[in-house]
Motif scaffolding. Structure first.
Motif, PDB file in Angstrom:
ATOM      1  N   ASN A 181       0.826  -1.228   0.000  1.00 15.77           N
ATOM      2  CA  ASN A 181       0.000   0.000   0.000  1.00 15.77           C
ATOM      3  C   ASN A 181       0.857   1.274   0.000  1.00 15.77           C
ATOM      4  O   ASN A 181       0.407   2.337   0.404  1.00 15.77           O
ATOM      5  CB  ASN A 181      -0.943  -0.014   1.209  1.00 15.77           C
ATOM      6  CG  ASN A 181      -0.191  -0.040   2.528  1.00 15.77           C
ATOM      7  OD1 ASN A 181       0.984  -0.431   2.571  1.00 15.77           O
ATOM      8  ND2 ASN A 181      -0.834   0.375   3.594  1.00 15.77           N
ATOM      9  N   LEU A 182       2.115   1.142  -0.435  1.00 17.17           N
ATOM     10  CA  LEU A 182       3.023   2.293  -0.425  1.00 17.17           C
ATOM     11  C   LEU A 182       3.279   2.803  -1.842  1.00 17.17           C
ATOM     12  O   LEU A 182       3.450   2.021  -2.775  1.00 17.17           O
ATOM     13  CB  LEU A 182       4.366   1.923   0.212  1.00 17.17           C
ATOM     14  CG  LEU A 182       4.320   1.383   1.637  1.00 17.17           C
ATOM     15  CD1 LEU A 182       5.735   1.056   2.123  1.00 17.17           C
ATOM     16  CD2 LEU A 182       3.685   2.404   2.575  1.00 17.17           C
ATOM     17  N   PHE A 183       3.323   4.129  -1.992  1.00 21.95           N
ATOM     18  CA  PHE A 183       3.532   4.756  -3.297  1.00 21.95           C
ATOM     19  C   PHE A 183       4.569   5.854  -3.176  1.00 21.95           C
ATOM     20  O   PHE A 183       4.693   6.487  -2.130  1.00 21.95           O
ATOM     21  CB  PHE A 183       2.214   5.399  -3.788  1.00 21.95           C
ATOM     22  CG  PHE A 183       1.124   4.403  -4.031  1.00 21.95           C
ATOM     23  CD1 PHE A 183       0.880   3.905  -5.304  1.00 21.95           C
ATOM     24  CD2 PHE A 183       0.346   3.926  -2.975  1.00 21.95           C
ATOM     25  CE1 PHE A 183      -0.117   2.977  -5.532  1.00 21.95           C
ATOM     26  CE2 PHE A 183      -0.657   2.983  -3.191  1.00 21.95           C
ATOM     27  CZ  PHE A 183      -0.888   2.513  -4.475  1.00 21.95           C
ATOM     28  N   LYS A 184       5.301   6.088  -4.259  1.00 23.24           N
ATOM     29  CA  LYS A 184       6.181   7.253  -4.323  1.00 23.24           C
ATOM     30  C   LYS A 184       5.336   8.373  -4.918  1.00 23.24           C
ATOM     31  O   LYS A 184       4.586   8.175  -5.878  1.00 23.24           O
ATOM     32  CB  LYS A 184       7.378   6.919  -5.235  1.00 23.24           C
ATOM     33  CG  LYS A 184       8.435   8.009  -5.306  1.00 23.24           C
ATOM     34  CD  LYS A 184       9.427   7.871  -4.156  1.00 23.24           C
ATOM     35  CE  LYS A 184      10.369   9.064  -4.075  1.00 23.24           C
ATOM     36  NZ  LYS A 184      11.592   8.916  -4.818  1.00 23.24           N
ATOM     37  N   ILE A 185       5.460   9.558  -4.345  1.00 21.61           N
ATOM     38  CA  ILE A 185       4.694  10.700  -4.849  1.00 21.61           C
ATOM     39  C   ILE A 185       5.667  11.762  -5.352  1.00 21.61           C
ATOM     40  O   ILE A 185       6.547  12.207  -4.610  1.00 21.61           O
ATOM     41  CB  ILE A 185       3.794  11.271  -3.736  1.00 21.61           C
ATOM     42  CG1 ILE A 185       2.730  10.217  -3.413  1.00 21.61           C
ATOM     43  CG2 ILE A 185       3.141  12.583  -4.149  1.00 21.61           C
ATOM     44  CD1 ILE A 185       1.808  10.570  -2.323  1.00 21.61           C
ATOM     45  N   SER A 186       5.496  12.160  -6.618  1.00 19.25           N
ATOM     46  CA  SER A 186       6.451  13.107  -7.191  1.00 19.25           C
ATOM     47  C   SER A 186       5.791  14.456  -7.518  1.00 19.25           C
ATOM     48  O   SER A 186       6.482  15.410  -7.880  1.00 19.25           O
ATOM     49  CB  SER A 186       7.063  12.521  -8.464  1.00 19.25           C
ATOM     50  OG  SER A 186       6.038  12.108  -9.343  1.00 19.25           O
ATOM     51  N   ASP A 187       4.482  14.535  -7.358  1.00 17.92           N
ATOM     52  CA  ASP A 187       3.791  15.800  -7.623  1.00 17.92           C
ATOM     53  C   ASP A 187       2.393  15.733  -7.036  1.00 17.92           C
ATOM     54  O   ASP A 187       1.876  14.638  -6.755  1.00 17.92           O
ATOM     55  CB  ASP A 187       3.712  16.042  -9.145  1.00 17.92           C
ATOM     56  CG  ASP A 187       3.582  17.526  -9.489  1.00 17.92           C
ATOM     57  OD1 ASP A 187       3.537  18.359  -8.551  1.00 17.92           O
ATOM     58  OD2 ASP A 187       3.511  17.850 -10.687  1.00 17.92           O
ATOM     59  N   MET A 188       1.783  16.887  -6.850  1.00 20.47           N
ATOM     60  CA  MET A 188       0.409  16.921  -6.339  1.00 20.47           C
ATOM     61  C   MET A 188      -0.219  18.264  -6.650  1.00 20.47           C
ATOM     62  O   MET A 188       0.478  19.228  -6.977  1.00 20.47           O
ATOM     63  CB  MET A 188       0.383  16.650  -4.830  1.00 20.47           C
ATOM     64  CG  MET A 188       1.110  17.664  -3.991  1.00 20.47           C
ATOM     65  SD  MET A 188       1.053  17.294  -2.211  1.00 20.47           S
ATOM     66  CE  MET A 188       2.156  15.921  -2.036  1.00 20.47           C
ATOM     67  N   ILE A 189      -1.525  18.327  -6.565  1.00 21.70           N
ATOM     68  CA  ILE A 189      -2.221  19.587  -6.830  1.00 21.70           C
ATOM     69  C   ILE A 189      -3.441  19.691  -5.917  1.00 21.70           C
ATOM     70  O   ILE A 189      -4.127  18.694  -5.674  1.00 21.70           O
ATOM     71  CB  ILE A 189      -2.608  19.702  -8.337  1.00 21.70           C
ATOM     72  CG1 ILE A 189      -3.366  20.999  -8.603  1.00 21.70           C
ATOM     73  CG2 ILE A 189      -3.412  18.503  -8.822  1.00 21.70           C
ATOM     74  CD1 ILE A 189      -3.534  21.328 -10.081  1.00 21.70           C
ATOM     75  N   GLU A 190      -3.679  20.885  -5.386  1.00 16.67           N
ATOM     76  CA  GLU A 190      -4.829  21.130  -4.516  1.00 16.67           C
ATOM     77  C   GLU A 190      -6.052  21.452  -5.377  1.00 16.67           C
ATOM     78  O   GLU A 190      -5.947  22.169  -6.366  1.00 16.67           O
ATOM     79  CB  GLU A 190      -4.494  22.303  -3.566  1.00 16.67           C
ATOM     80  CG  GLU A 190      -5.604  22.775  -2.648  1.00 16.67           C
ATOM     81  CD  GLU A 190      -5.883  21.839  -1.469  1.00 16.67           C
ATOM     82  OE1 GLU A 190      -5.090  20.919  -1.225  1.00 16.67           O
ATOM     83  OE2 GLU A 190      -6.922  22.045  -0.815  1.00 16.67           O
ATOM     84  N   LYS A 191      -7.185  20.902  -5.005  1.00 19.59           N
ATOM     85  CA  LYS A 191      -8.466  21.141  -5.685  1.00 19.59           C
ATOM     86  C   LYS A 191      -8.337  21.258  -7.207  1.00 19.59           C
ATOM     87  O   LYS A 191      -8.537  22.328  -7.799  1.00 19.59           O
ATOM     88  CB  LYS A 191      -9.125  22.408  -5.118  1.00 19.59           C
ATOM     89  CG  LYS A 191      -9.468  22.299  -3.638  1.00 19.59           C
ATOM     90  CD  LYS A 191     -10.387  23.380  -3.154  1.00 19.59           C
ATOM     91  CE  LYS A 191     -10.829  23.192  -1.720  1.00 19.59           C
ATOM     92  NZ  LYS A 191      -9.808  23.059  -0.696  1.00 19.59           N
TER      93      LYS A 191
END
Ligand code: UTP
Length: 290
Positions: A181-191
């Motif tokens: 259940n683990l992921f690498k996160i390289s970007d994200m965006i709010e709403k």
């Protein structure tokens, strides 16, 4: 890797989605049957090995402090009436954890609230438990995230897949599977608007952050809704170093929304040792009329 000892619980928001209940009563103090939401959250932090907690409050939220304080008159009355069990429970609330408080003077967003914790946190990683997100789990979700931080040495966010409609109200993560259940996160965006959705994974209620987040937050301009968004600061962290997403095992109740409050009360009520059985009979009866 440094052990996570400190936690911050932001609880200074206006709670406009649960008005009028939250006009004079902090939404974080709304009860799930007989225990305020924020007590579940403090208990989760303690069960996760957290030793020091900072609760970010604001005007009109002194009941939060009162709840975790001693209550001498009440305690004396309970003792005088021979109500030892409830006396013990009431006293134990004030001994749950070492809790400090600071006021966010203006509600300028979750990122701004976290910035108020800078002096408390100092130079160590810390957990953030959103004050209106109650998550019930056999293995505390805050601990699930601390385990990931201690393994990878990167900031960690609790994530879950949500609907396409819901993701536009939350945040969206660019994810790459690591294992289980683990992921690498390289970007994200709010709403995100529909064309900006990166995946249906959204941050829900918990994260563990390195102290570098404060330098980033100090330079983060107001974003969506004119507020300083924690997601905008974590985005920098994700882009530069990467973060870990934990698709946590647990049931989350959003106490900042009316349906979430009802779901929490029904599900916790059904398991409640005192009223669970009669509540179940009542629900069965009433469901026949639906
Ligand atoms: P929310 O966005 O869910 O809370 O923030 P809110 O602003 O109270 O919600 P609405 O939209 O008006 O109903 C998540 C958590 O961050 C805290 C809130 O108290 C909540 O626990 N928060 C939010 C702060 O501490 N300060 C802020 O300026 C904003």
């Amino acid at each position: 890797m440094k052990r996570i000892r400190k936690a911050v619980i932001p609880a200074a928001g206006l709670g406009t989605r649960v008005l009028p209940a939250s006009k004079a009563m902090p939404k974080e103090m709304l009860a799930i049957v007989d225990k305020p939401a924020i007590q579940y959250i403090v208990e989760e932090a303690v069960q996760s090995g957290i030793e020091e907690i900072l609760i970010i409050t604001s005007r009109g939220k002194t009941t939060v402090e009162d709840h975790f304080d001693r209550a001498p008159e009440l305690e004396a009355t309970l003792l005088a009436r021979g109500k030892q069990d409830i006396y013990d429970e009431i006293v134990s609330i004030s001994n749950l954890a070492n809790i400090s408080y600071i006021r966010q003077k203006e509600t300028k967003g979750l990122g701004h609230a976290i910035l108020c914790a800078k002096a408390f946190v100092g130079d160590e990683p810390f957990a953030v438990l959103y004050g209106d997100d109650v998550i019930r789990a056999d293995y505390p979700v805050c601990r699930q995230l601390c385990d990931a931080y201690e393994e990878f040495g990167l900031g960690v966010v609790g994530i879950k897949e949500v609907s396409e409609e819901a993701i536009q109200k939350y945040s969206s993560m660019k994810v790459q599977p690591v294992r289980d259940n683990l992921f690498k996160i390289s970007d994200m965006i709010e709403k995100p608007t529909p064309d900006k959705i990166m995946s249906l994974y959204s941050i829900l209620g918990r994260c563990v952050l390195p102290p570098e987040i404060f330098n980033i937050l100090e330079k983060t301009p107001a974003g969506t809704g004119g507020e300083i968004q924690l997601t905008d600061a974590m985005k920098k962290l994700a882009q530069v170093k990467g973060m870990i997403g934990v698709d946590f095992v647990g049931k989350r109740y959003d106490m900042g929304n009316k349906l979430g409050i009802l779901q929490a009360i029904v599900e916790v009520g059904l398991e409640h040792k005192e009223v669970g059985e009669s509540f179940r009979s009542y629900l069965k009866e009433i469901s026949k009329t639906l």
